[in-house]
Design an enzyme around this catalytic site. Structure first.
Site, PDB file in Angstrom:
ATOM      1  N   TYR A 157       0.833  -1.208   0.000  1.00 20.21           N
ATOM      2  CA  TYR A 157       0.000   0.000   0.000  1.00 20.21           C
ATOM      3  C   TYR A 157       0.868   1.259   0.000  1.00 20.21           C
ATOM      4  O   TYR A 157       0.646   2.189  -0.780  1.00 20.21           O
ATOM      5  CB  TYR A 157      -0.900  -0.054   1.232  1.00 20.21           C
ATOM      6  CG  TYR A 157      -1.783   1.147   1.463  1.00 20.21           C
ATOM      7  CD1 TYR A 157      -2.902   1.379   0.663  1.00 20.21           C
ATOM      8  CD2 TYR A 157      -1.526   2.035   2.511  1.00 20.21           C
ATOM      9  CE1 TYR A 157      -3.728   2.472   0.904  1.00 20.21           C
ATOM     10  CE2 TYR A 157      -2.349   3.125   2.754  1.00 20.21           C
ATOM     11  CZ  TYR A 157      -3.446   3.338   1.946  1.00 20.21           C
ATOM     12  OH  TYR A 157      -4.254   4.428   2.187  1.00 20.21           O
ATOM     13  N   ALA A 160       2.400   1.834  -3.362  1.00 15.35           N
ATOM     14  CA  ALA A 160       1.424   2.351  -4.334  1.00 15.35           C
ATOM     15  C   ALA A 160       1.175   3.839  -4.109  1.00 15.35           C
ATOM     16  O   ALA A 160       1.132   4.635  -5.061  1.00 15.35           O
ATOM     17  CB  ALA A 160       0.112   1.578  -4.218  1.00 15.35           C
TER      18      ALA A 160
HETATM   19  P1  NAD Z   1     -13.319   3.453   2.345  1.00 16.44           P
HETATM   20  O1  NAD Z   1     -12.919   2.007   2.292  1.00 16.44           O
HETATM   21  O2  NAD Z   1     -14.179   3.931   3.439  1.00 16.44           O
HETATM   22  O3  NAD Z   1     -14.009   3.821   0.955  1.00 16.44           O
HETATM   23  C1  NAD Z   1     -13.424   3.385  -0.230  1.00 16.44           C
HETATM   24  C2  NAD Z   1     -14.337   3.709  -1.373  1.00 16.44           C
HETATM   25  O4  NAD Z   1     -13.722   3.186  -2.568  1.00 16.44           O
HETATM   26  C3  NAD Z   1     -15.701   3.029  -1.267  1.00 16.44           C
HETATM   27  O5  NAD Z   1     -16.657   3.875  -1.878  1.00 16.44           O
HETATM   28  C4  NAD Z   1     -15.513   1.750  -2.103  1.00 16.44           C
HETATM   29  O6  NAD Z   1     -16.731   1.255  -2.649  1.00 16.44           O
HETATM   30  C5  NAD Z   1     -14.629   2.287  -3.207  1.00 16.44           C
HETATM   31  N1  NAD Z   1     -13.853   1.271  -3.911  1.00 16.44           N
HETATM   32  C6  NAD Z   1     -13.019   0.340  -3.416  1.00 16.44           C
HETATM   33  N2  NAD Z   1     -12.511  -0.402  -4.419  1.00 16.44           N
HETATM   34  C7  NAD Z   1     -13.031   0.097  -5.569  1.00 16.44           C
HETATM   35  C8  NAD Z   1     -12.904  -0.249  -6.937  1.00 16.44           C
HETATM   36  N3  NAD Z   1     -12.127  -1.246  -7.335  1.00 16.44           N
HETATM   37  N4  NAD Z   1     -13.613   0.466  -7.847  1.00 16.44           N
HETATM   38  C9  NAD Z   1     -14.413   1.489  -7.467  1.00 16.44           C
HETATM   39  N5  NAD Z   1     -14.580   1.861  -6.184  1.00 16.44           N
HETATM   40  C10 NAD Z   1     -13.892   1.157  -5.254  1.00 16.44           C
HETATM   41  O7  NAD Z   1     -11.943   4.261   2.262  1.00 16.44           O
HETATM   42  P2  NAD Z   1     -11.505   5.672   2.892  1.00 16.44           P
HETATM   43  O8  NAD Z   1     -10.939   5.396   4.235  1.00 16.44           O
HETATM   44  O9  NAD Z   1     -12.566   6.672   2.721  1.00 16.44           O
HETATM   45  O10 NAD Z   1     -10.268   5.999   1.928  1.00 16.44           O
HETATM   46  C11 NAD Z   1     -10.419   6.706   0.719  1.00 16.44           C
HETATM   47  C12 NAD Z   1      -9.043   6.961   0.139  1.00 16.44           C
HETATM   48  O11 NAD Z   1      -8.242   7.652   1.078  1.00 16.44           O
HETATM   49  C13 NAD Z   1      -8.287   5.690  -0.211  1.00 16.44           C
HETATM   50  O12 NAD Z   1      -7.516   5.894  -1.371  1.00 16.44           O
HETATM   51  C14 NAD Z   1      -7.381   5.495   0.991  1.00 16.44           C
HETATM   52  O13 NAD Z   1      -6.227   4.751   0.643  1.00 16.44           O
HETATM   53  C15 NAD Z   1      -7.063   6.937   1.324  1.00 16.44           C
HETATM   54  N6  NAD Z   1      -6.672   7.156   2.725  1.00 16.44           N
HETATM   55  C16 NAD Z   1      -7.529   6.915   3.755  1.00 16.44           C
HETATM   56  C17 NAD Z   1      -7.140   7.174   5.067  1.00 16.44           C
HETATM   57  C18 NAD Z   1      -8.043   6.967   6.248  1.00 16.44           C
HETATM   58  O14 NAD Z   1      -7.577   7.073   7.393  1.00 16.44           O
HETATM   59  N7  NAD Z   1      -9.319   6.701   6.076  1.00 16.44           N
HETATM   60  C19 NAD Z   1      -5.843   7.654   5.306  1.00 16.44           C
HETATM   61  C20 NAD Z   1      -4.994   7.882   4.238  1.00 16.44           C
HETATM   62  C21 NAD Z   1      -5.421   7.640   2.953  1.00 16.44           C
END
Ligand code: NAD
Length: 254
Positions: A157, A160
């Site tokens: 991760y 990426a």
């Molecule tokens: P989440 O898992 O709550 O939501 C992810 C969303 O992506 C959902 O709507 C899911 O349906 C969609 N998704 C997953 N795989 C998919 C695919 N193949 N095609 C289309 N949609 C897809 O995630 P989050 O915590 O809201 O994170 C969102 C972004 O922020 C991600 O890229 C994550 O890596 C990044 N991020 C999150 C955090 C955190 O603490 N929540 C921290 C740093 C980075």
């Protein structure tokens, strides 16, 4: 100050919940027409659609797998047909489970890179020509602080997300001055529906994690979506490109 977002067409991948949903809602509040995408069940997708439309924007729900190039083609075509040319593209869909490096097989390595990095490359490649032609575009890549500092049992991760930051900087150089900006947001720990609750993790774990954050708390989705609005806006966002924004409570200070 006006954000200049009224009537702009925005696609936010992975916006049925979490950070993506927050960004979709925030853009809609500024008057953008927003496409909601995700892989969640119909109820969650419908509730995201409702929240975005109730925020004042016109919305289109287009669920499906963003790692599938043919799906992306359909998403772009349908968006342009229904809402008009795409002005803003947010590569938000992503994530990755903790896996110790020695257990990381090819399949899990590639699928994580595919979702968090390759899908962004393919989406950008598909939408940027139109943006360049029209002389306006905003690409926003949602990376992670782990792409900057590395992540324990998160080699796949973090790699990426580091790649996504490299892609952001490289494209910013290549397209600087075109009216198309490419920026990244690298959030720290953000509280979402999915953030481990006390049912799954111990109080000691939570307290240790919170101690790692100088502000002593997780971030809120609105604290990320506000950054996305700034980058997407015009004229406020016009002079940012190749930047990585760090809403993280001070956990990483690159
Ligand atoms: P989440 O898992 O709550 O939501 C992810 C969303 O992506 C959902 O709507 C899911 O349906 C969609 N998704 C997953 N795989 C998919 C695919 N193949 N095609 C289309 N949609 C897809 O995630 P989050 O915590 O809201 O994170 C969102 C972004 O922020 C991600 O890229 C994550 O890596 C990044 N991020 C999150 C955090 C955190 O603490 N929540 C921290 C740093 C980075």
């Amino acid at each position: 100050m006006s954000t200049g977002l009224t009537g702009k067409v925005a696609v936010v991948t992975g916006s049925t919940r979490g950070i993506g949903r927050g960004i979709a809602v925030a853009l809609a509040r500024e008057g953008a027409k927003v496409v909601i995408n995700g892989l969640d069940d119909e109820i969650e997708a419908a509730s995201a659609y409702r929240e975005v439309t109730e925020s004042g924007g016109m919305a289109l729900l287009y669920p499906g797998d963003i790692t599938d190039e043919r799906f992306v083609q359909g998403l772009v075509d349908e968006t342009e047909q229904e809402l008009g040319p795409i002005d803003i593209w947010v590569n938000n869909a992503g994530g990755g489970k903790n896996i110790p490096f020695l257990d990381l097989d090819d399949e899990r390595w590639h699928s994580t890179i595919d979702l968090n990095l390759h899908s962004a490359f393919r989406c950008i490649r598909r939408v940027i020509p139109g943006m360049l032609e029209r002389g306006f575009g905003r690409i926003i890549n949602i990376a992670s602080q782990l792409g900057v500092k590395g992540g324990y049992e998160q080699a796949h991760y973090a790699t990426a997300k580091a790649g996504l930051i490299g892609l952001t900087r490289s494209l910013a150089l290549e397209f600087a001055g075109s009216g198309v900006t490419i920026n990244a947001i690298a959030p720290g720990r953000i509280q979402t529906e999915k953030t481990p609750g006390t049912a799954r993790v111990s109080q000691a774990w939570l307290e240790r994690k919170l101690r790692e954050i100088p502000m002593g708390r997780f971030g809120k989705v609105e604290e990320v979506s506000a950054t996305a609005v700034l980058i997407a806006s015009t004229p406020g966002g016009d002079f940012y490109t190749g930047q990585t924004f760090h809403p993280n409570g001070g956990e990483v200070m690159p």
